[in-house]
Design a protein around this motif. Structure first.
Motif, mmCIF file in Angstrom:
data_model
loop_
_atom_site.group_PDB
_atom_site.id
_atom_site.type_symbol
_atom_site.label_atom_id
_atom_site.label_comp_id
_atom_site.label_asym_id
_atom_site.label_seq_id
_atom_site.Cartn_x
_atom_site.Cartn_y
_atom_site.Cartn_z
ATOM 1 N N LEU A 63 -13.078 -18.351 75.751
ATOM 2 C CA LEU A 63 -14.084 -17.658 76.520
ATOM 3 C C LEU A 63 -13.816 -17.457 77.989
ATOM 4 C CD1 LEU A 63 -17.171 -17.818 74.590
ATOM 5 C CD2 LEU A 63 -16.024 -15.918 74.589
ATOM 6 N N TYR A 83 -4.015 -11.337 73.037
ATOM 7 C CA TYR A 83 -5.461 -11.209 72.624
ATOM 8 C C TYR A 83 -5.545 -10.927 71.402
ATOM 9 C CZ TYR A 83 -10.181 -9.431 73.019
ATOM 10 O OH TYR A 83 -11.467 -9.240 72.922
ATOM 11 N N GLU A 87 -7.919 -13.152 68.689
ATOM 12 C CA GLU A 87 -8.981 -12.645 67.621
ATOM 13 C C GLU A 87 -8.840 -13.305 66.396
ATOM 14 O OE1 GLU A 87 -10.804 -8.603 69.319
ATOM 15 O OE2 GLU A 87 -8.762 -8.303 67.895
ATOM 16 N N ARG A 90 -9.952 -16.901 66.597
ATOM 17 C CA ARG A 90 -11.399 -16.946 66.697
ATOM 18 C C ARG A 90 -11.889 -16.809 65.366
ATOM 19 N NH1 ARG A 90 -12.014 -13.542 71.943
ATOM 20 N NH2 ARG A 90 -12.075 -15.302 73.589
ATOM 21 N N PHE A 97 -24.092 -21.350 69.863
ATOM 22 C CA PHE A 97 -24.359 -20.893 71.224
ATOM 23 C C PHE A 97 -25.923 -21.782 71.374
ATOM 24 C CE2 PHE A 97 -21.346 -17.730 70.768
ATOM 25 C CZ PHE A 97 -20.812 -17.668 72.211
ATOM 26 N N SER A 99 -28.234 -20.634 73.046
ATOM 27 C CA SER A 99 -29.309 -19.808 73.048
ATOM 28 C C SER A 99 -29.490 -19.092 71.617
ATOM 29 C CB SER A 99 -29.414 -18.873 74.268
ATOM 30 O OG SER A 99 -28.054 -18.117 73.908
ATOM 31 N N ALA A 101 -27.736 -17.000 70.556
ATOM 32 C CA ALA A 101 -27.163 -15.595 70.789
ATOM 33 C C ALA A 101 -27.009 -14.685 69.534
ATOM 34 C CB ALA A 101 -25.826 -15.879 71.274
ATOM 35 N N TYR A 103 -27.914 -11.205 67.800
ATOM 36 C CA TYR A 103 -28.282 -9.802 68.381
ATOM 37 C C TYR A 103 -29.371 -9.252 68.093
ATOM 38 C CZ TYR A 103 -23.165 -10.617 67.753
ATOM 39 O OH TYR A 103 -21.825 -11.009 67.915
ATOM 40 N N ARG A 118 -16.769 -6.368 60.120
ATOM 41 C CA ARG A 118 -15.714 -5.915 61.317
ATOM 42 C C ARG A 118 -14.378 -6.671 60.764
ATOM 43 N NH1 ARG A 118 -17.225 -3.005 64.846
ATOM 44 N NH2 ARG A 118 -15.367 -3.535 66.047
ATOM 45 N N GLU B 128 -30.077 -3.318 78.392
ATOM 46 C CA GLU B 128 -29.616 -3.808 77.262
ATOM 47 C C GLU B 128 -28.488 -4.825 77.493
ATOM 48 O OE1 GLU B 128 -28.567 -0.883 74.553
ATOM 49 O OE2 GLU B 128 -28.772 -2.055 72.609
ATOM 50 N N THR B 135 -28.042 -13.774 77.675
ATOM 51 C CA THR B 135 -28.297 -14.657 76.463
ATOM 52 C C THR B 135 -27.261 -14.848 75.408
ATOM 53 O OG1 THR B 135 -28.980 -12.603 75.215
ATOM 54 C CG2 THR B 135 -30.669 -13.716 76.207
ATOM 55 N N GLU B 136 -25.997 -14.542 76.049
ATOM 56 C CA GLU B 136 -24.740 -14.900 75.511
ATOM 57 C C GLU B 136 -24.338 -14.103 74.241
ATOM 58 O OE1 GLU B 136 -25.667 -19.220 75.244
ATOM 59 O OE2 GLU B 136 -23.874 -19.516 76.383
ATOM 60 N N GLN B 137 -24.908 -12.997 74.190
ATOM 61 C CA GLN B 137 -24.520 -12.150 73.154
ATOM 62 C C GLN B 137 -23.508 -11.620 73.026
ATOM 63 O OE1 GLN B 137 -27.926 -9.431 71.689
ATOM 64 N NE2 GLN B 137 -29.395 -10.851 72.860
ATOM 65 N N ASP B 139 -20.778 -12.834 74.620
ATOM 66 C CA ASP B 139 -19.755 -13.909 74.316
ATOM 67 C C ASP B 139 -19.592 -14.172 72.708
ATOM 68 O OD1 ASP B 139 -19.011 -14.622 76.530
ATOM 69 O OD2 ASP B 139 -20.623 -16.116 77.035
ATOM 70 N N ALA B 140 -21.171 -14.245 72.091
ATOM 71 C CA ALA B 140 -21.014 -14.392 70.519
ATOM 72 C C ALA B 140 -20.223 -13.234 69.764
ATOM 73 C CB ALA B 140 -22.597 -14.141 70.235
ATOM 74 N N MET B 141 -20.175 -11.945 70.563
ATOM 75 C CA MET B 141 -19.502 -10.907 69.787
ATOM 76 C C MET B 141 -17.994 -11.228 69.897
ATOM 77 S SD MET B 141 -20.523 -6.959 70.657
ATOM 78 C CE MET B 141 -21.970 -6.869 69.873
ATOM 79 N N GLU B 142 -17.673 -11.419 71.158
ATOM 80 C CA GLU B 142 -16.222 -12.125 71.474
ATOM 81 C C GLU B 142 -15.700 -13.033 70.558
ATOM 82 O OE1 GLU B 142 -15.393 -11.931 75.577
ATOM 83 O OE2 GLU B 142 -13.353 -11.668 74.915
ATOM 84 N N VAL B 143 -16.458 -14.196 70.298
ATOM 85 C CA VAL B 143 -16.211 -15.258 69.512
ATOM 86 C C VAL B 143 -16.033 -14.649 68.035
ATOM 87 C CG1 VAL B 143 -16.534 -17.195 71.060
ATOM 88 C CG2 VAL B 143 -18.242 -16.364 69.411
ATOM 89 N N SER B 144 -16.861 -13.634 67.561
ATOM 90 C CA SER B 144 -16.504 -13.044 66.260
ATOM 91 C C SER B 144 -15.523 -12.152 66.107
ATOM 92 C CB SER B 144 -17.973 -12.207 65.929
ATOM 93 O OG SER B 144 -18.984 -12.989 66.156
ATOM 94 N N ALA B 145 -14.427 -12.249 67.030
ATOM 95 C CA ALA B 145 -13.379 -11.387 66.898
ATOM 96 C C ALA B 145 -13.512 -9.880 67.198
ATOM 97 C CB ALA B 145 -12.513 -11.707 65.570
ATOM 98 N N THR B 146 -14.749 -9.705 67.932
ATOM 99 C CA THR B 146 -15.078 -8.113 68.128
ATOM 100 C C THR B 146 -14.568 -8.196 69.625
ATOM 101 O OG1 THR B 146 -16.378 -8.092 66.345
ATOM 102 C CG2 THR B 146 -16.799 -6.582 68.034
ATOM 103 N N ASN B 147 -13.881 -7.051 70.143
ATOM 104 C CA ASN B 147 -13.791 -6.792 71.391
ATOM 105 C C ASN B 147 -15.050 -5.973 72.060
ATOM 106 O OD1 ASN B 147 -13.226 -5.560 73.711
ATOM 107 N ND2 ASN B 147 -10.976 -5.141 73.209
ATOM 108 N N PRO B 148 -15.956 -6.992 72.969
ATOM 109 C CA PRO B 148 -17.157 -6.412 73.198
ATOM 110 C C PRO B 148 -17.193 -5.440 74.091
ATOM 111 C CG PRO B 148 -17.005 -8.382 74.347
ATOM 112 C CD PRO B 148 -15.822 -8.316 73.298
ATOM 113 N N PHE B 151 -16.529 -2.235 71.797
ATOM 114 C CA PHE B 151 -17.743 -1.826 70.982
ATOM 115 C C PHE B 151 -18.973 -1.535 71.883
ATOM 116 C CE2 PHE B 151 -21.637 -3.081 68.320
ATOM 117 C CZ PHE B 151 -21.033 -2.659 67.187
#
Lengths: 257, 270
Positions: A63, A83, A87, A90, A97, A99, A101, A103, A118, B128, B135-137, B139-148, B151
């Protein structure tokens, strides 16, 4: 809490960090970090707030980019990886996290389904549902499946956050302040969960914390970060028996006051 | 030695090319340009998030319908009411449908739709994405191997670019309906006669320029609010600022674009 016997494979390195540097403007946060994590090992990185602990695991997860140094994770050099390669990597790293995090616009079920839908498109609807239920069961929160993140307590959010990472069956878990802002009992439950996750999935973990109880309960090895460098490494007892004055106040504050 | 040089660096006053404010402004423009370039790169490369694009189209388009309906209908009625006395002074109330149609199709529909969407959708996207960022959401998406970026940003910008022209057409129809209600209640004009008179002076260029304006406005609203939200810093205060800046900046750019597009289309008028 009694710690269970673990099998740490000292011949298999999963994370290897060498001479890691990171600055933000004139603030030199990490100044030449070296760290090895072995298969099945829980390493706790201890340190005060703002010492760069979270920066360290964000670099491991790709990150943040380091200024200098090498970060090898599961045989992949994170600083030089493409990249798409990152992925793929990852998918094998779980990140919990500080917080949580979760959704906000998705229910607990949708939060857990998100990484699976996904990245594992071959799975049937039934398999996805089963995986979600299994992950929720692992963190003891099956009843929250249709709730919204806003309806959960802080401890529940942390658990769901961990469940969301477990669903991809990661080889490495990175916990950023897992007990921050939680009451002692919930903190204890989270500590137990971290150990259970390690036992169940045989993960290797880095746990970032300034909570010494969490460090003691979950860590096989401690690394104390001060002024951008590791000043002490070893077991909990070894680190705090070293007589280092910089650690004394840290210890006293956690266990005496 | 290293620490000493660091301290020396910290003590030296920071140098600027112009002034601090001007440097920040140019840096922001450069960063925004990079963000737009990144959008076009991400737009062309797979994977394509069709499902999320459709969801965003629904959230942006369908969820704005009630506001657009109300505003469009009232705009039509009020504009016709306000125009009648002036035309009446010259005994030219028969020109009312034509005047109203030109005003609505050439200017009011795209501009009002753009401004309303900037207020409703722009603030929503800014807030949004801003709260997701702090709230790092993201970053969370990024570490879930999704390109934020793909998306969250690409899908929203595509959705605003596609939905604002459709909302504009819908608003133009509603505004014309409002105008017809007013004209019919005063002059008993039939609907057919109103439409014939109204569209008598409307050319293809008028409709094309309005559609072009709406596409540009939609893109502007999407990219500006996504940029503000995606780059939010400083916690909840930053979220509020991102939402506010999204609306103000999008509206400002819409007015600038309106002037430019009107100027360009006027060159093509016979």
């Amino acid at each position: 809490m009694e710690k269970k016997e673990k099998h740490i494979d000292r011949t298999k390195l999963v994370i290897s960090i060498r001479d890691l540097h990171k600055s933000f403007g004139t603030n030199h946060v990490l100044r030449g970090i070296d760290l090895d994590v072995y298969q099945g090992e829980n390493v706790v990185v201890l340190g005060r707030s703002g010492t760069g602990k979270s920066v360290l695991i964000k670099i491991i997860a790709g990150l943040l980019k380091p200024d200098k140094g090498s970060v090898n994770v599961l045989g992949n050099e994170v600083t030089a990886i493409s990249y798409s390669g990152l992925e793929q990597l990852r998918l094998r790293i779980g990140f919990s996290f500080q917080s949580s995090a979760l959704y906000d616009s998705m229910t607990v079920r949708e939060n857990l389904e998100f990484p699976l839908l996904r990245n594992s498109k071959h799975l049937s609807r039934k398999q996805v549902t089963e995986a979600v239920e299994k992950a929720l069961e692992a963190v003891g929160l099956s009843q929250t499946i249709n709730q919204w993140p806003a309806e959960l307590s802080g401890g529940q959010r942390k658990r769901i956050g961990i469940a969301r990472t477990l669903i991809m069956q990661p080889a490495i878990m990175l916990y950023d302040e897992p007990t921050a802002g939680l009451d002692p009992i919930t903190s204890m439950e989270i500590n137990e969960l971290i150990n259970e996750v390690q036992q169940l999935f045989n993960t290797s973990s880095i746990i970032i914390t300034h909570d010494l109880t969490c460090a003691k309960e979950t860590g096989d090895r401690m690394a104390v970060l001060l002024d951008g460098q590791f000043v002490q490494e070893g077991s909990f007892e070894d680190v705090f028996a070293s007589g280092d004055e910089r650690l004394k106040s840290f210890y006293d504050y956690n266990f005496i006051t | 030695m290293h620490d000493a040089s660091m301290k020396l660096k910290q003590k030296q006053p920071r140098r600027y090319i112009f002034t601090q404010k001007l440097d920040t402004f140019f840096f922001d423009v450069y960063a925004f340009g990079q963000f737009v370039a990144r959008f076009f790169r991400a737009l062309l490369l797979p994977p394509y998030e069709f499902k999320e694009i459709i969801r965003q189209c629904y959230m942006i388009g369908v969820k704005s319908l009630s506001l657009i309906t109300l505003t469009g209908f009232i705009t039509g009625i009020v504009f016709t009411k306000q125009s009648r006395p002036s035309l009446s002074d010259f005994g030219a109330t028969s020109w009312l449908p034509s005047l109203v149609a030109i005003a609505i199709i050439r200017a009011l529909a795209p501009l009002v739709t753009g401004l309303i969407t900037a207020g409703k959708v722009g603030s929503n996207i800014g807030a949004e994405l801003g709260s997701m960022k702090v709230t790092e959401q993201i970053d969370a998406m990024e570490v879930s191997a999704t390109n934020p970026f793909k998306f969250l940003v690409v899908t929203r910008v595509i959705a605003t670019t596609c939905m604002v022209p459709l909302l504009m057409l819908y608003m133009a129809l509603l505004a014309l309906l409002g105008a017809f209600v007013n004209v019919h209640s005063n002059e008993q004009t039939s609907f057919i006669s109103f439409i014939e008179n109204g569209f008598h002076n409307i050319s293809f260029l008028d409709i094309f320029s309005s559609l072009l304006k709406s596409i540009v406005f939609g893109f502007t609203i999407g990219i500006v609010s996504c940029y503000q939200g995606y780059n939010t810093t400083q916690g909840t205060q930053g979220v509020g600022r991102a939402a506010n800046t999204s609306v103000v900046l999008a509206m400002f750019l819409i007015f600038i674009e309106e002037i430019i597009i009107v100027q360009i289309t006027n060159w093509f008028r016979p």
